[in-house]
Structure formats: C-alpha cells, structure tokens
Design an enzyme around this catalytic site. Structure first.
Site, PDB file in Angstrom:
ATOM      1  N   TYR A  97     -26.573-100.778  20.338  1.00 32.14           N
ATOM      2  CA  TYR A  97     -26.144 -99.497  20.911  1.00 32.14           C
ATOM      3  C   TYR A  97     -27.021 -99.138  22.112  1.00 32.14           C
ATOM      4  O   TYR A  97     -26.524 -98.732  23.169  1.00 32.14           O
ATOM      5  CB  TYR A  97     -26.222 -98.420  19.827  1.00 32.14           C
ATOM      6  CG  TYR A  97     -25.894 -97.015  20.281  1.00 32.14           C
ATOM      7  CD1 TYR A  97     -24.573 -96.590  20.388  1.00 32.14           C
ATOM      8  CD2 TYR A  97     -26.905 -96.103  20.584  1.00 32.14           C
ATOM      9  CE1 TYR A  97     -24.266 -95.293  20.783  1.00 32.14           C
ATOM     10  CE2 TYR A  97     -26.608 -94.805  20.974  1.00 32.14           C
ATOM     11  CZ  TYR A  97     -25.290 -94.404  21.068  1.00 32.14           C
ATOM     12  OH  TYR A  97     -24.996 -93.124  21.467  1.00 32.14           O
ATOM     13  N   ASP A 132      -7.132 -97.382  22.538  1.00 34.26           N
ATOM     14  CA  ASP A 132      -8.286 -98.146  22.060  1.00 34.26           C
ATOM     15  C   ASP A 132      -9.056 -98.547  23.306  1.00 34.26           C
ATOM     16  O   ASP A 132      -8.585 -99.354  24.120  1.00 34.26           O
ATOM     17  CB  ASP A 132      -7.811 -99.383  21.281  1.00 34.26           C
ATOM     18  CG  ASP A 132      -8.983-100.224  20.787  1.00 34.26           C
ATOM     19  OD1 ASP A 132     -10.124-100.049  21.276  1.00 34.26           O
ATOM     20  OD2 ASP A 132      -8.755-101.081  19.913  1.00 34.26           O
ATOM     21  N   VAL A 133     -10.262 -97.996  23.461  1.00 35.96           N
ATOM     22  CA  VAL A 133     -11.006 -98.178  24.719  1.00 35.96           C
ATOM     23  C   VAL A 133     -11.497 -99.606  24.940  1.00 35.96           C
ATOM     24  O   VAL A 133     -11.994 -99.918  26.017  1.00 35.96           O
ATOM     25  CB  VAL A 133     -12.201 -97.202  24.806  1.00 35.96           C
ATOM     26  CG1 VAL A 133     -11.730 -95.770  24.929  1.00 35.96           C
ATOM     27  CG2 VAL A 133     -13.159 -97.379  23.627  1.00 35.96           C
ATOM     28  N   ASP A 150      -7.609 -91.497  21.792  1.00 40.65           N
ATOM     29  CA  ASP A 150      -8.408 -91.921  20.638  1.00 40.65           C
ATOM     30  C   ASP A 150      -7.635 -92.956  19.831  1.00 40.65           C
ATOM     31  O   ASP A 150      -6.406 -93.032  19.919  1.00 40.65           O
ATOM     32  CB  ASP A 150      -8.751 -90.714  19.744  1.00 40.65           C
ATOM     33  CG  ASP A 150     -10.115 -90.851  19.067  1.00 40.65           C
ATOM     34  OD1 ASP A 150     -11.043 -90.122  19.420  1.00 40.65           O
ATOM     35  OD2 ASP A 150     -10.260 -91.722  18.184  1.00 40.65           O
ATOM     36  N   LEU A 167     -18.274 -84.847  19.919  1.00 38.58           N
ATOM     37  CA  LEU A 167     -18.524 -84.386  21.288  1.00 38.58           C
ATOM     38  C   LEU A 167     -17.241 -84.366  22.122  1.00 38.58           C
ATOM     39  O   LEU A 167     -17.017 -83.447  22.917  1.00 38.58           O
ATOM     40  CB  LEU A 167     -19.567 -85.306  21.943  1.00 38.58           C
ATOM     41  CG  LEU A 167     -19.969 -84.964  23.378  1.00 38.58           C
ATOM     42  CD1 LEU A 167     -20.548 -83.555  23.495  1.00 38.58           C
ATOM     43  CD2 LEU A 167     -20.964 -85.998  23.909  1.00 38.58           C
ATOM     44  N   LYS A 219     -25.735 -98.656  25.963  1.00 35.20           N
ATOM     45  CA  LYS A 219     -25.870 -97.393  26.700  1.00 35.20           C
ATOM     46  C   LYS A 219     -26.721 -97.566  27.955  1.00 35.20           C
ATOM     47  O   LYS A 219     -26.482 -96.894  28.966  1.00 35.20           O
ATOM     48  CB  LYS A 219     -26.446 -96.316  25.783  1.00 35.20           C
ATOM     49  CG  LYS A 219     -25.477 -95.879  24.680  1.00 35.20           C
ATOM     50  CD  LYS A 219     -24.204 -95.250  25.254  1.00 35.20           C
ATOM     51  CE  LYS A 219     -23.356 -94.594  24.177  1.00 35.20           C
ATOM     52  NZ  LYS A 219     -22.169 -93.919  24.729  1.00 35.20           N
ATOM     53  N   SER A 274     -26.587 -92.345  26.727  1.00 35.32           N
ATOM     54  CA  SER A 274     -27.424 -91.872  25.614  1.00 35.32           C
ATOM     55  C   SER A 274     -28.888 -92.078  25.964  1.00 35.32           C
ATOM     56  O   SER A 274     -29.245 -93.046  26.653  1.00 35.32           O
ATOM     57  CB  SER A 274     -27.104 -92.648  24.337  1.00 35.32           C
ATOM     58  OG  SER A 274     -28.042 -92.316  23.331  1.00 35.32           O
TER      59      SER A 274
HETATM   60  N1  LIG Z   1     -24.027 -87.440  18.621  1.00 44.55           N
HETATM   61  C1  LIG Z   1     -25.109 -87.591  19.367  1.00 44.55           C
HETATM   62  O1  LIG Z   1     -26.201 -87.069  19.066  1.00 44.55           O
HETATM   63  C2  LIG Z   1     -25.037 -88.412  20.618  1.00 44.55           C
HETATM   64  C3  LIG Z   1     -26.206 -88.620  21.357  1.00 44.55           C
HETATM   65  C4  LIG Z   1     -26.149 -89.378  22.525  1.00 44.55           C
HETATM   66  C5  LIG Z   1     -24.945 -89.901  22.924  1.00 44.55           C
HETATM   67  N2  LIG Z   1     -23.821 -89.698  22.182  1.00 44.55           N
HETATM   68  C6  LIG Z   1     -22.574 -90.293  22.671  1.00 44.55           C
HETATM   69  O2  LIG Z   1     -21.583 -89.283  22.732  1.00 44.55           O
HETATM   70  C7  LIG Z   1     -20.292 -89.869  22.522  1.00 44.55           C
HETATM   71  C8  LIG Z   1     -19.566 -89.121  21.411  1.00 44.55           C
HETATM   72  O3  LIG Z   1     -20.380 -89.164  20.223  1.00 44.55           O
HETATM   73  P1  LIG Z   1     -19.995 -88.367  18.900  1.00 44.55           P
HETATM   74  O4  LIG Z   1     -21.260 -87.886  18.323  1.00 44.55           O
HETATM   75  O5  LIG Z   1     -18.915 -87.407  19.171  1.00 44.55           O
HETATM   76  O6  LIG Z   1     -19.428 -89.600  18.012  1.00 44.55           O
HETATM   77  P2  LIG Z   1     -18.296 -89.600  16.859  1.00 44.55           P
HETATM   78  O7  LIG Z   1     -18.492 -90.888  16.140  1.00 44.55           O
HETATM   79  O8  LIG Z   1     -18.318 -88.342  16.091  1.00 44.55           O
HETATM   80  O9  LIG Z   1     -16.924 -89.632  17.674  1.00 44.55           O
HETATM   81  C9  LIG Z   1     -16.563 -90.775  18.402  1.00 44.55           C
HETATM   82  C10 LIG Z   1     -15.079 -90.718  18.730  1.00 44.55           C
HETATM   83  O10 LIG Z   1     -14.768 -91.950  19.413  1.00 44.55           O
HETATM   84  C11 LIG Z   1     -13.589 -92.493  18.827  1.00 44.55           C
HETATM   85  N3  LIG Z   1     -13.561 -93.952  18.991  1.00 44.55           N
HETATM   86  C12 LIG Z   1     -14.321 -94.881  18.369  1.00 44.55           C
HETATM   87  N4  LIG Z   1     -13.936 -96.117  18.741  1.00 44.55           N
HETATM   88  C13 LIG Z   1     -12.902 -95.965  19.606  1.00 44.55           C
HETATM   89  C14 LIG Z   1     -12.068 -96.860  20.316  1.00 44.55           C
HETATM   90  N5  LIG Z   1     -12.217 -98.185  20.208  1.00 44.55           N
HETATM   91  N6  LIG Z   1     -11.126 -96.350  21.143  1.00 44.55           N
HETATM   92  C15 LIG Z   1     -10.964 -95.011  21.247  1.00 44.55           C
HETATM   93  N7  LIG Z   1     -11.695 -94.113  20.594  1.00 44.55           N
HETATM   94  C16 LIG Z   1     -12.660 -94.584  19.776  1.00 44.55           C
HETATM   95  C17 LIG Z   1     -13.647 -92.083  17.360  1.00 44.55           C
HETATM   96  O11 LIG Z   1     -12.369 -92.179  16.740  1.00 44.55           O
HETATM   97  C18 LIG Z   1     -14.179 -90.653  17.480  1.00 44.55           C
HETATM   98  O12 LIG Z   1     -13.126 -89.738  17.706  1.00 44.55           O
HETATM   99  C19 LIG Z   1     -20.550 -91.339  22.200  1.00 44.55           C
HETATM  100  O13 LIG Z   1     -20.414 -92.118  23.370  1.00 44.55           O
HETATM  101  C20 LIG Z   1     -21.977 -91.342  21.728  1.00 44.55           C
HETATM  102  O14 LIG Z   1     -22.589 -92.592  21.901  1.00 44.55           O
HETATM  103  C21 LIG Z   1     -23.830 -88.964  21.037  1.00 44.55           C
END
Ligand SMILES: NC(=O)c1ccc[n+]([C@@H]2O[C@H](COP(=O)([O-])OP(=O)(O)OC[C@H]3O[C@@H](n4cnc5c(N)ncnc54)[C@H](O)[C@@H]3O)[C@@H](O)[C@H]2O)c1
Length: 247
Positions: free
Chosen positions: A153, A60-61, A34, A15, A157, A139
């Site tokens: 999780y 690193d967040v 990231d 995303l 959220k 989420s």
């Molecule tokens: N995919 C879904 O259906 C969905 C649904 C609801 C919410 N979300 C939320 O959307 C956001 C993005 O999800 P996604 O599907 O792209 O996930 P993803 O796992 O594909 O990507 C997550 C990204 O966050 C980075 N990351 C992880 N830990 C980190 C850290 N400590 N510091 C910096 N970066 C870090 C990873 O390297 C990756 O690039 C998240 O907050 C997730 O909870 C996703």
C-alpha cells in the site's frame, strides 16, 4: 451556467461518500463510481431522489475499459465531465516479509493502476476539451513509508504522488491540472474497523495534533482544487496528516 460534473471513484462508502456529498452541496452533478453498485445507487438516491444530479456508475478502477465506459455514460447523461477524483483504494495488512506477488499486484492494481487508467482516460478527455481537473487521493503512507497499512500500500501511494507529477507536467499546457491530497489517519469507518480500540488510542496519542483527521476537510480541499480558478495549482501534494510528516 450549467452545473459542473464530477466522477468520484470508490464513492460508495468512506471518504469517497464524504467527497461526493460535498461536491453535490457545492452544486456539482455527481457520478458515484464503485464496484459496490448497490451502495453507490443508494447514495445517488439519497443525494438526488429524482436522479437529476447524482448517478451511480459501475466502475472497477483496475479496468481501463470501465473508466472509458464511465466517461461515456456520464458525458451522455450530463453533456460533459469537468473533474475526476481518483479516490478508490484498498489494503490488507500483511507482514513485510510475507507479502506474496499476488497480494502485491492486487494492492498495486487497486491503488496505483487505477490512477494510471483514470488519468489516461480522463486526462485525454480533458485535454481534448482544453480544461479539466484531476485530484488523486494519496496517503501519508506513501510519504513516510507507512506502517499499519502494509508495504504494498505504501509503495502504491508513493507511486500515486509520482504519477500525479508526471500527468501534471504532461497536461499542464492543455488546461488540465492534476494534484494529490495526502491524508494521514482519518476519522473514517475503515480506521475504526481495522485498528483495535486500544491500538487506536495509541495511534491518536502519537499524532502531534492529538486527533484523527476530518474527511470533510479532505472533501473541501478536493472541491477547492477542482475550481475553475485553481488553474495555477498543479503537480502538488496537499499534506493533511496532523503533523505526522513535515517536508
Ligand atoms: N481512511 C484513512 O484514514 C485514509 C488515510 C489515507 C488515505 N486514504 C485513502 O482514501 C481513499 C478512501 O479511503 P476510505 O477510508 O474511504 O476506504 P474504504 O475502504 O472505506 O472505501 C474504499 C471504497 O473504494 C471502493 N473500491 C475498492 N476497490 C475498488 C475497485 N477495484 N473499483 C472501484 N471501487 C473500489 C470500495 O468499494 C469502497 O467504496 C483510499 O484511496 C485510501 O487509500 C484513507
């Protein structure tokens, strides 16, 4: 007018990449934060081959100091920051009664502590400027208790939605808005990687609109909430869940 500047956390894939690309199309200078620095760098190169409008940032967040150095790096590159999108997140599915303290802390740190630190560092920076926008990616799991993604999780959220309100109230008089976007299951790599194909068919059948969500739409919403004229939208949570949860 100079370009507006945005930092998106966790933008090296999924995303975050869609959000970064959309902000870039909308004319923003985009910082891609990231822990996967090489992937962040290759996205920056593909968005802006000469490096003028996209920048990879090691972030690193879970570390407040990383947000502070990201702020300083971006401000020294482009003069200022206008928008923060707290997008980074992660979860490992563990059965409710088996979640260990260590697993709980790890998921809370990446999904919630990250939002605390991002809002503290950039909330203060924006308050000093007198204007700014923060968008937190929450989420559906934080609203309906979740299922597939784990209790840690879901709890994190839910906390993101609450922190959004707390920071929104605190920063409202300083020209800074803080909003959440709360997606349900999206058509994104992590969903296809973590849910087996037959289970995914059942998940989709259970969504009232009968489809996974569009990441592009979440990105559009983030751009809209970050606009100059979005000053009246704050402390809100924009639900995008295909009808799975209605208030
Ligand atoms: N995919 C879904 O259906 C969905 C649904 C609801 C919410 N979300 C939320 O959307 C956001 C993005 O999800 P996604 O599907 O792209 O996930 P993803 O796992 O594909 O990507 C997550 C990204 O966050 C980075 N990351 C992880 N830990 C980190 C850290 N400590 N510091 C910096 N970066 C870090 C990873 O390297 C990756 O690039 C998240 O907050 C997730 O909870 C996703």
């Amino acid at each position: 007018m100079p370009s507006r500047v945005v930092l998106i956390t966790g933008a090296a894939r999924g995303l975050g990449t869609v959000i970064a690309t959309r902000f870039h199309e909308a004319g923003y200078c985009v910082a891609i934060g990231d822990i996967m620095f090489d992937a962040a760098q290759s996205l920056a190169n593909s968005l802006s081959p000469d490096g003028g409008t996209a920048l990879a940032v090691r972030l690193d967040v879970t570390l407040k100091a990383d947000f502070e150095s990201a702020r300083d790096t971006i401000a020294s590159t482009w003069g200022r920051v206008d928008v923060l999108v707290n997008n980074a997140g992660a979860s490992k599915v563990v059965a409710l009664m088996d979640i260990t303290g260590e697993q709980f802390d790890q998921v809370i740190n990446v999904n919630l502590r990250s939002v605390l630190f991002g809002c503290q560092v950039f909330g203060q920076y924006f308050a000093d400027l007198g204007v700014g926008r923060i968008v937190n990616i929450a989420s559906l799991a934080g609203q309906n208790g979740g299922s597939a993604t784990g209790a840690h999780y879901a709890a994190a959220k839910g906390g993101v939605i609450t922190l959004t309100k707390v920071f929104a109230r605190d920063l409202a008089a300083k020209g800074v808005t803080v909003n959440a976007i709360s997606p349900g299951p999206m058509d994104l790599p992590i969903v296809h990687e973590s849910v087996p194909k037959d289970k995914l068919t059942a998940v989709i059948a259970g969504i009232p609109v009968g489809k996974l969500g569009s990441a592009q739409y979440i990105a559009d919403a983030a751009v809209l909430l970050s606009a100059d004229n979005a000053y009246f939208a704050t402390g809100a949570c924009w639900d995008v869940n295909g009808g799975l949860f209605m208030r």
